[in-house]
Design an enzyme around this catalytic site. Structure first.
Site, short mmCIF file in Angstrom:
data_model
loop_
_atom_site.label_atom_id
_atom_site.label_comp_id
_atom_site.label_asym_id
_atom_site.label_seq_id
_atom_site.Cartn_x
_atom_site.Cartn_y
_atom_site.Cartn_z
N ASN A 1 -10.30 -2.90 2.37
CA ASN A 1 -9.98 -2.89 0.94
C ASN A 1 -11.25 -2.66 0.13
O ASN A 1 -12.35 -2.68 0.68
CB ASN A 1 -9.37 -4.24 0.51
CG ASN A 1 -7.88 -4.34 0.83
OD1 ASN A 1 -7.23 -3.35 1.16
ND2 ASN A 1 -7.35 -5.53 0.72
N HIS B 1 -4.01 0.94 11.94
CA HIS B 1 -3.78 -0.32 12.64
C HIS B 1 -5.13 -0.92 13.01
O HIS B 1 -5.91 -0.27 13.73
CB HIS B 1 -2.95 -0.02 13.90
CG HIS B 1 -2.68 -1.21 14.76
ND1 HIS B 1 -2.82 -2.51 14.33
CD2 HIS B 1 -2.27 -1.30 16.05
CE1 HIS B 1 -2.51 -3.34 15.31
NE2 HIS B 1 -2.18 -2.63 16.36
N HIS C 1 0.83 -1.22 0.00
CA HIS C 1 0.00 0.00 0.00
C HIS C 1 0.86 1.27 0.00
O HIS C 1 0.48 2.28 0.61
CB HIS C 1 -0.95 0.03 1.20
CG HIS C 1 -1.96 -1.08 1.21
ND1 HIS C 1 -3.21 -0.96 0.68
CD2 HIS C 1 -1.87 -2.36 1.67
CE1 HIS C 1 -3.87 -2.11 0.82
NE2 HIS C 1 -3.08 -2.98 1.41
N TYR D 1 0.74 -4.32 12.13
CA TYR D 1 0.62 -2.88 11.86
C TYR D 1 1.39 -2.02 12.86
O TYR D 1 1.98 -1.00 12.50
CB TYR D 1 -0.85 -2.47 11.77
CG TYR D 1 -1.50 -2.99 10.50
CD1 TYR D 1 -1.71 -4.35 10.33
CD2 TYR D 1 -1.87 -2.15 9.47
CE1 TYR D 1 -2.27 -4.86 9.17
CE2 TYR D 1 -2.44 -2.64 8.30
CZ TYR D 1 -2.63 -3.99 8.16
OH TYR D 1 -3.18 -4.49 7.01
FE1 HDE Z 1 -2.50 -4.84 5.39
N1 HDE Z 1 -0.69 -4.03 5.87
N2 HDE Z 1 -1.81 -6.66 5.93
N3 HDE Z 1 -4.25 -5.71 4.77
N4 HDE Z 1 -3.20 -3.07 4.80
C1 HDE Z 1 -0.36 -2.73 5.75
O1 HDE Z 1 0.75 -1.42 7.35
C2 HDE Z 1 -0.70 -6.89 6.64
C3 HDE Z 1 -4.57 -7.02 4.84
C4 HDE Z 1 -4.45 -2.76 4.37
O2 HDE Z 1 -3.30 3.48 4.00
C5 HDE Z 1 0.96 -2.41 6.37
O3 HDE Z 1 1.11 0.79 7.73
C6 HDE Z 1 -0.62 -8.28 7.01
C7 HDE Z 1 -5.98 -7.21 4.60
C8 HDE Z 1 -4.54 -1.37 4.02
O4 HDE Z 1 -1.70 3.30 5.49
C9 HDE Z 1 1.39 -3.74 6.99
C10 HDE Z 1 -1.73 -8.88 6.45
C11 HDE Z 1 -6.49 -5.97 4.37
C12 HDE Z 1 -3.27 -0.85 4.27
C13 HDE Z 1 0.26 -4.66 6.60
C14 HDE Z 1 -2.47 -7.84 5.77
C15 HDE Z 1 -5.39 -5.04 4.47
C16 HDE Z 1 -2.45 -1.93 4.76
C17 HDE Z 1 1.95 -1.75 5.44
C18 HDE Z 1 -2.14 -10.33 6.50
C19 HDE Z 1 -7.92 -5.59 4.03
C20 HDE Z 1 -2.80 0.57 4.03
C21 HDE Z 1 2.07 -0.32 5.88
C22 HDE Z 1 -2.17 -10.89 7.80
C23 HDE Z 1 -8.82 -5.84 5.12
C24 HDE Z 1 -3.10 1.46 5.19
C25 HDE Z 1 1.28 -0.21 7.06
C26 HDE Z 1 -2.66 2.86 4.87
C27 HDE Z 1 -1.12 -1.78 5.17
C28 HDE Z 1 0.24 -5.94 6.97
C29 HDE Z 1 -3.67 -8.11 5.05
C30 HDE Z 1 -5.59 -3.64 4.26
C31 HDE Z 1 2.76 -4.22 6.64
C32 HDE Z 1 0.50 -8.92 7.80
C33 HDE Z 1 -6.73 -8.54 4.63
C34 HDE Z 1 -5.75 -0.63 3.50
O5 HDE Z 1 1.46 -3.64 8.38
#
Ligand code: HDE
Length: 709
Positions: free
Chosen positions: A149, A340, A76, A363
């Protein structure tokens, strides 16, 4: 010749056109507040001498510059954001004690960031990808983040697979190619071994992955969460955001061209809509499920590769979010905002969805690296609107100056403060879910139906939408170099739908193979592979109309971009009256001509040109209008750029209208004499054109005749 007098300092200033509303009259200083006299030259030993180490002004400026970037988000990274408010329609007290979902009298401020997942910060907005839809509610009980999402399901079921998934989709490590694209071997290699991703694959290969605008996307919390009321009674809940402008997408050919013509397309679209006062709006929707119904469905509520069909549990619209203010500074707000899923408030709680559980770790961890330490909550965009009081102290970049001597609890020296909050005072308590099980690394059997909802999604699409999924899969797999990966993927697709697999295989020039055994290669070393193979459960639903964008609202042309093609001699009355009608309906119009400057209308009126064929492109517009005027039409039909503009708009199934001689341009284009094609209007009233634009696209045009544009 007399020597020209050099302008004095003040004259230099006066000769420039200054934006006098801006600036606050401050003088340039160093970060220590020292006024700077010369910001042009570094300190040197003589005018041609070496630069002196002593130059603390130069060193401070360059050091700060060298440190301007922070690590971009691992996923993202590319995003855009806006401020707004959330208004609640009616109290949800029976379900939750969250105050912002109880009190209808007070709007809650929000900050929302939209993003693509795979690309780097500088990548194109129109990549085929899921979009992030992250909302930070600044509530009276602390910040609540709904980090969702634009797709209601995810690729994987367990957080432990996330690094594998992301490594597979990111550019390949040896040459960092391709950027922001899943059409390459490592992604499909992984996917072809992970049947649990099949439902998400249907969504990301559909047009949902190339939205027309952030403002025209649905949002989903994805996981099942809990709402808990004041009595401690819980309900399961799925969160939705429903855009009031409907859900719309662009065509894949268009997306690829937009990526070249305007890689900031969606970022710009959001920014401009807000600047123009056309505030984007979504309704918050809830699917509420009693705890007693936990096992009533064909799938497991804890499985994030499944959605709850709206036909089984209706979405209740409980409030509205309006984005009404652009950030002042991209870095300070959009880049530094830290979302988060663990930022929750009393009345909302988690479930044991294994993907959500992993996110609850990730997060916070990621912010420590990205924002440089444990005090990221003190960055203005991350600060709650309520005061923070605890015994955490110090650390990198600490902003708060704690003036008391007590940083422990219990204490008497600090009068016992800060106190723990009773529930009645808004103290957070976790939902007391009963947990009873072995400590075990195993996937629940209830998570093994990987194909039924993928098929439900595919079968719920219109013919055009299905064709787009087939084309997208053929494109993506066509870019895969290894034949065994292509073939394995087609084998998996055959488990979703036979015809889908046959058509993709046909495009790839291969037969549909039997799926390889074991179909699922994601199982522990000592496990019996059979235990991990997909199963099919009988489904109660064959189609879910809510999943097709064909059934979205199509009643408005608000914020739509309309191109008006014109040249000298245009019929100004016709041009102005259609322009007026379109703008009255909320659309934005742009007059596009062979050159910038002004046009002379047939009655002599001067008309300012907004863009030329060089700076504009049909892919950046929703519809095209060609006004009358013999000379104008003649010039346009002789201009290949004008013909290309119309052809391309036709290919992308957009509404096209012409009046009088303007129709000559259509005749000279690929549309030819076929002015009866759906969405092509000649000599029709403006209202008919408005209805056609609101329809978004005329996909039926697509396969009948392929336009070479
Ligand atoms: Fe994320 N995801 N994600 N994700 N995600 C991040 O956090 C992660 C997942 C989503 O505009 C990171 O600050 C793991 C699902 C959005 O700043 C990180 C897993 C969904 C955003 C991270 C998922 C999301 C992130 C990267 C699986 C939809 C952007 C930078 C267990 C429900 C937020 C950050 C923004 C961002 C980890 C799966 C949505 C690395 C480990 C499912 C919208 O922490």
């Amino acid at each position: 010749m007399a020597k020209k007098k050099l302008p004095t300092e003040n004259e230099k200033v006066e000769n420039l056109q200054f934006d006098t509303q801006n600036g606050d009259g401050q003088m340039l200083t160093t970060n220590q507040g020292l006024r700077i006299n010369d910001n042009q030259n570094s300190l040197k030993a003589g005018t041609r001498g070496a630069t002196l180490l002593e130059d603390f002004i130069l060193r401070e400026k360059i050091t700060h510059f060298d440190h301007e970037r922070i690590p971009e988000r691992i996923v993202h990274a590319r995003g855009a954001a806006a401020h707004g408010i959330f208004d609640l329609y009616e109290s949800l007290e029976p379900y939750t004690r969250a105050r912002f979902l109880n009190d209808t009298s007070k709007p809650t401020p929000v900050f929302v960031r939209f993003s693509t997942v795979a690309g780097s910060r500088g990548s194109s907005d129109l990549a085929r990808d899921a979009r992030g839809f992250a909302v930070k509610f600044y509530t009276d009980e602390g910040n609540y983040d709904l980090v969702g999402n634009n797709i209601p399901v995810f690729f994987i079921q367990d957080a432990i697979k996330f690094p594998d998934l992301i490594h597979a989709v990111k550019p390949e490590p040896h040459n960092e190619i391709p950027q922001a694209a899943s059409a390459h071997d490592t992604f499909w290699d992984f996917i072809s071994l992970m049947p649990e991703s099949m439902h998400m694959i249907m969504w990301v290969m559909s047009d949902r992955a190339i939205p027309r605008s952030f403002r025209m996307m649905e949002g989903f919390g994805v996981h099942t969460f809990r709402l808990v009321n004041a009595e401690g009674v819980a309900h399961f809940v799925k969160f939705h955001w429903k855009p009031l402008l409907g859900v719309h997408s662009v065509a894949w050919d268009e997306a690829q061209k937009i990526s070249g013509k305007d890689p900031d397309f969606q970022r710009r679209d959001l920014w401009e809509a807000i600047e123009n006062g056309a505030f984007p709006e979504w309704e918050l929707g809830l699917q509420i499920i009693p705890e007693a119904d936990e096992h009533k469905f064909d799938f497991d509520l804890l499985d994030p590769t499944k959605l709850v069909p709206e036909e089984l549990v209706p979405v209740q619209r409980v409030g509205k979010m309006t984005l009404n203010r652009n950030p002042d500074n991209f870095f300070a707000e959009t880049e530094q905002v830290a979302f988060h899923p663990g930022h929750i408030v009393p009345g909302i709680d988690f479930t044991n969805d294994p993907l959500l559980q992993g996110r609850l770790f990730s997060y916070l961890d990621t912010q420590l690296l990205r924002l440089g330490g444990p005090n990221f909550h003190e960055i203005p965009i991350n600060r709650p609107i309520v005061s923070v009081a605890n015994n955490q102290r110090d650390g990198h970049m600490r902003q708060t100056i704690n003036s008391d001597r007590v940083s422990y609890e219990p204490n008497t020296i600090g009068n016992g403060c800060p106190f723990q909050a009773k529930m009645a005072d808004g103290g957070f308590t976790s939902y007391q879910e009963r947990v009873d099980g072995h400590k075990i690394r195993e996937r629940s059997e209830s998570f093994r139906d990987h194909f039924s909802q993928a098929a439900l999604f595919f079968h719920s699409q219109s013919e055009a939408e299905q064709n787009h999924i087939i084309d997208a899969l053929t494109f993506e797999l066509g870019k895969v170099e290894r034949k065994n990966i292509r073939s394995r993927m087609v084998g998996l697709l055959s488990q979703v739908d036979k015809q889908l697999a046959v058509k993709v295989a046909d495009g790839l020039g291969i037969p549909v193979p039997e799926p390889e055994y074991p179909m699922n290669r994601s199982f522990p070393a000592d496990a019996d592979p059979e235990q991990y193979q997909p199963v099919r459960k009988k489904q109660s639903l064959e189609k879910s109309p809510a999943l097709s964008m064909v059934n979205t609202v199509k009643d408005s042309i608000k914020t739509r971009q309309i191109a008006i093609l014109a040249a000298h001699g245009v019929d100004e009355n016709d041009l102005q009256s259609v322009k007026k009608a379109l703008e009255a309906a909320g659309a934005t119009t742009k007059i596009i001509a062979p050159k910038l400057g002004t046009l002379k209308g047939s009655a002599g009126q001067e008309i300012p040109v907004d863009q030329s064929f060089l700076t504009a492109a049909s892919v950046l517009f929703d519809a095209v209008y060609v006004p009358g005027g013999a000379k104008s039409a003649q010039a346009l039909r002789a201009d290949p750029d004008a013909i290309h503009f119309v052809n391309e708009a036709y290919r992308h199934c957009k509404a096209i209208a012409a009046t009088g001689e303007g129709a000559d341009l259509l005749k000279a284009s690929y549309i030819g004499a076929d002015s009866k094609a759906a969405g092509v209007l000649v000599d029709q009233p403006a209202e008919a054109f408005i209805r056609a634009i609101a329809n978004h696209r005329f996909w039926e045009r697509e396969k009948a005749r392929k336009v070479p544009a």
